[in-house]
Design an enzyme around this catalytic site. Sequence first.
Site, PDB file in Angstrom:
ATOM      1  N   GLU A 117      43.561  33.216  58.839  1.00 15.23           N
ATOM      2  CA  GLU A 117      44.409  32.621  59.802  1.00 15.23           C
ATOM      3  C   GLU A 117      45.528  32.063  59.213  1.00 15.23           C
ATOM      4  O   GLU A 117      46.729  32.560  59.795  1.00 15.23           O
ATOM      5  CB  GLU A 117      43.594  31.044  60.335  1.00 15.23           C
ATOM      6  CG  GLU A 117      44.815  30.307  61.175  1.00 15.23           C
ATOM      7  CD  GLU A 117      44.842  30.813  62.589  1.00 15.23           C
ATOM      8  OE1 GLU A 117      44.515  31.844  62.914  1.00 15.23           O
ATOM      9  OE2 GLU A 117      45.685  30.312  63.031  1.00 15.23           O
ATOM     10  N   ASP A 118      45.601  31.812  57.748  1.00 17.83           N
ATOM     11  CA  ASP A 118      46.895  31.234  56.952  1.00 17.83           C
ATOM     12  C   ASP A 118      47.637  31.989  55.932  1.00 17.83           C
ATOM     13  O   ASP A 118      48.384  31.433  55.429  1.00 17.83           O
ATOM     14  CB  ASP A 118      46.315  29.857  56.754  1.00 17.83           C
ATOM     15  CG  ASP A 118      46.132  28.832  57.931  1.00 17.83           C
ATOM     16  OD1 ASP A 118      46.444  29.048  58.774  1.00 17.83           O
ATOM     17  OD2 ASP A 118      45.381  27.766  57.569  1.00 17.83           O
TER      18      ASP A 118
END
Length: 701
Positions: A117-118
């Site tokens: 996600e990051d």
Amino acid sequence: MSAEATGPVSPGAPRKRVRSRLDLRRLGRAAMRGSASRGRLPDAIGHVVEAHRAHYPDAEIDALRRAYVLAESSHRGQMRKSGEPYITHPLAVTLILAQLGAETTTLVASLLHDTVEDTEVTLDQVRDGFGDEVCYLVDGVTKVEKIDYGAAAEPETFRKMLVATGNDVRVMSIKLADRLHNMRTLGVMRPEKQARIAKVTRDVLIPLAERLGVQALKTELEDLVFAILHPEEYAKTKALIDENERGGNPLAAVADDVRNVLREADIEAEVLIRPRHFVSVHRVRMKRGELRGADFGRLLVLVNEDADCYGVLGELHTCFTPVVSEFKDFIAVPKFNLYQSLHTAVVGRDGGDVAEVLIRTHQMHKVAEAGVVALGNPYAQPVSESEEPAPDGERADPTRPGWLSRLLDWQQAAPDPDTFWSSLREELSQDREITVYRSDGGTLGLPAGATCVDAAYAQYGAGAHFCIGVRVNDRLTTLSTALRDGDTVQILLAPRETGSGPDAEWLDHARTPAARIAIKSWFAEHPDRREAPESAEPRPGLTVAGARHSAANAVVDLPGASVRLAGCCTPVPPDAVTGFAVRGNVVTVHRVGCPAVGRMAGLGRGPVGVRWVDSASCRVTLTAESFGRPHLLADLTEAIAVEGVAIVSATVEPPTEGRVRHTYTLQLPDAARLPGLMRAMRKVAGVYDVSRAQHRAAATS
Ligand code: MN
């Protein structure tokens, strides 16, 4: 800076807690310090490995180290809002899970849970480096993390979250640990944001933790939410706990007495004092008004063998005065979330304090604290033959407990996301679940307050549309009967081709969304059936429609006529009926097919239009033709009672050539039940026909 110090409150900090292997906070702080202050690989991951090895001494940790290296390097440069390096977050989450006894794959996925996600890391990289399982879990957590709890996206995203969870509940384990760490560090957020996150935690995550049996996470989350949403009550509770601790703990003396009793009985046991968490103290205070010293905690007795639990119970109930109403056996009948324990309460020897006692084995304790997280790798080969799937599918897969299976089943049946979402919230708000036994030996987990209608749909799904009766604990009863924990339920089904479908009244008795959704969709597919009961007017009886056909002899003022149901054919709604004016101001009503109608017409009597005002309460006479056998009368009357029908009178004619005829005059609360009643009577063994009575004697009237 430790995670806890940045939090808004530290509910557990001032308390002397039992330092068990499951003390998450202590190791949580240690890991944070390790990574933040030194940042050296062996120390940072070392705490996780240490916690993991406490549960799995032989765990292979190479993947864990590699996952840490990937996570640390890819998150490098990112900061938490608190100013800490981002890697402290996945580390803390992983440590929580390691403490709870999660298996290695979960921990690897947990370390990587925010990378896709990051950071630049892709799912393919995760798959290449760590395999399909880890990839699946990381993907699941990534999807769950994208969930926006805002109003518009809520239902559909929650559905997706459950779908991700349903395939592997380890996704949810990671999500819960993730939420716990975020809640611990919520103090850096604006107050409005704290409140918003706390509410979602309260409404969704805490019920999930409860359902998954992860008590250790649930209680800490509850205290963190309590502190944010009810700061004044929280402060009051904290003051009470602090004050009680200064006054010495009255449970200590009871614990000593219990230890002595068990030592004399030669039962090896560990006797601990478990402080209640803040929310629990608050609840007890709300319930009892004032708190006594012994209310601030409970005794926990840990033994080695299941049988020892009952041994301990016997000793306690012999040597102390038990409070019998407090005794609960969650070993014989485990709770839906796998929890097992004996609960009791005893009066201390000085006659004053009542101490609540929990008795369980070490293994039960582990499951009570960590729930599904402690159950290991669902893909591992079963170690023995006995671990075959349970016949009913309930609890067969520990990573997909019963309630979750049901949730997923009906989320597929729900017509739209809003229905699903409102039903889900309802389901989650149920306090607890009961277990009932099926007559074939399986079990059904149902929310408290569930009725036999719910049990029927839980067991048979859409097949329950053809349910015609039920036995609870071997007694025939009505479908509206509420079930209690431990009841045995036998659902009786009609053959599908003869079934008439559900009764609209079932909706009043369906407590589970699964049953309600199934019944409503059946009525949506059978609009004709739905109209009948709902369009009926509330008053019982018949009305004479007027002299629409009064041509020949006319008769007296019909609208004021009184009405009599003909005894020859005992018409009931929704029979097609016709009326004839008889002596004075009376109209007799016959079924259209009744032979008397033909005779009346033959006599030149003009029919009078009549219609049913209400299909509700009515009286009917039924004749059951049967082969004679013992208990026939009992079985027939039972079948009638199960349908909720009252018997006004019954006649049994003497047997002729082994055949008997029973005639019942019955009061039906709803005429629409007549076909179902007749089917139920025909299903009684020996009965070969059930028909509406035709009194030859009355046909001349
Ligand atoms: Mn996270």
